[in-house]
Design a protein around this motif. Sequence first.
Motif, PDB file in Angstrom:
ATOM      1  N   LEU A  58      21.943  92.003  42.035  1.00  0.00           N
ATOM      2  CA  LEU A  58      20.614  91.539  42.417  1.00  0.00           C
ATOM      3  C   LEU A  58      19.781  92.778  42.678  1.00  0.00           C
ATOM      4  N   ALA A  59      18.696  92.903  41.930  1.00  0.00           N
ATOM      5  CA  ALA A  59      17.797  94.045  42.081  1.00  0.00           C
ATOM      6  C   ALA A  59      16.413  93.534  42.450  1.00  0.00           C
ATOM      7  N   ILE A  60      15.713  94.287  43.270  1.00  0.00           N
ATOM      8  CA  ILE A  60      14.377  93.884  43.706  1.00  0.00           C
ATOM      9  C   ILE A  60      13.375  94.993  43.416  1.00  0.00           C
ATOM     10  N   LEU A  61      12.148  94.607  43.385  1.00  0.00           N
ATOM     11  CA  LEU A  61      11.040  95.546  43.264  1.00  0.00           C
ATOM     12  C   LEU A  61      10.641  95.910  44.689  1.00  0.00           C
ATOM     13  N   SER A  62      10.760  97.183  45.043  1.00  0.00           N
ATOM     14  CA  SER A  62      10.558  97.573  46.441  1.00  0.00           C
ATOM     15  C   SER A  62       9.092  97.735  46.832  1.00  0.00           C
ATOM     16  N   PHE A 108      12.648  97.330  38.697  1.00  0.00           N
ATOM     17  CA  PHE A 108      13.528  96.849  39.766  1.00  0.00           C
ATOM     18  C   PHE A 108      14.344  98.037  40.261  1.00  0.00           C
ATOM     19  N   ASP A 109      13.815  98.711  41.274  1.00  0.00           N
ATOM     20  CA  ASP A 109      14.350 100.003  41.689  1.00  0.00           C
ATOM     21  C   ASP A 109      15.332  99.956  42.847  1.00  0.00           C
ATOM     22  N   THR A 110      15.498  98.805  43.469  1.00  0.00           N
ATOM     23  CA  THR A 110      16.379  98.706  44.625  1.00  0.00           C
ATOM     24  C   THR A 110      17.440  97.641  44.384  1.00  0.00           C
ATOM     25  N   GLU A 111      18.692  98.018  44.541  1.00  0.00           N
ATOM     26  CA  GLU A 111      19.793  97.083  44.353  1.00  0.00           C
ATOM     27  C   GLU A 111      20.180  96.466  45.696  1.00  0.00           C
ATOM     28  N   SER A 112      20.136  95.144  45.765  1.00  0.00           N
ATOM     29  CA  SER A 112      20.657  94.468  46.957  1.00  0.00           C
ATOM     30  C   SER A 112      22.174  94.508  46.920  1.00  0.00           C
ATOM     31  N   TYR A 113      22.740  94.268  45.726  1.00  0.00           N
ATOM     32  CA  TYR A 113      24.164  94.462  45.484  1.00  0.00           C
ATOM     33  C   TYR A 113      24.369  94.671  43.991  1.00  0.00           C
TER      34      TYR A 113
END
Length: 184
Positions: A36-40, A55-60
Amino acid sequence: MALIKARSRGINLADTFAFTGTVSGAGGNAGTEAFLAILSSNQSVSDNTATLVAFDTESYDVGSNYTNTSSNYKYTCPSAGKYRFYAQVSGATDGSYAINNSFARLKKNGSTDICFNSSPTHQNSHAPDTAQATIDITVDCSANDYFQIYASINSTGSGHSVTNVYSDSSRRTWFGGYKIAWVP
């Protein structure tokens, strides 16, 4: 009429069992590959232009198959199988003009559109200034296939050439997926 009491012995899971057979159809490594990646932060995009979402930040990232480096932002399937991909793209303006449509595209190997979805608002005023498009699809994949999300936002603003893919602490823009089945 007599009632008979049945008793089940069950299996003692603390016992050791000797297995000499072969397991087939067990599903391979389904469930061991997920991300799961999010746009920070907000990402500026040109109006009505398909743009790779950063999508530069990985939640996991179970299996470490998501790449969050500049100009990549992709998930690479480590093995063949059925994968479920899901995403939400939130478009936003500064509030001085509205959004006609927010689009999300799932692309395979950089060029093939696998799924395309839009969120039409058909507004002629200053509201709404946000719109979300979602994707949820199961795809047959080969090893090393990669997937990316592209977004485009069509605004109503005359002379407004930049809109935003929107993100905040509520995680309005995200991309995820996981392997659901092994393919022999």
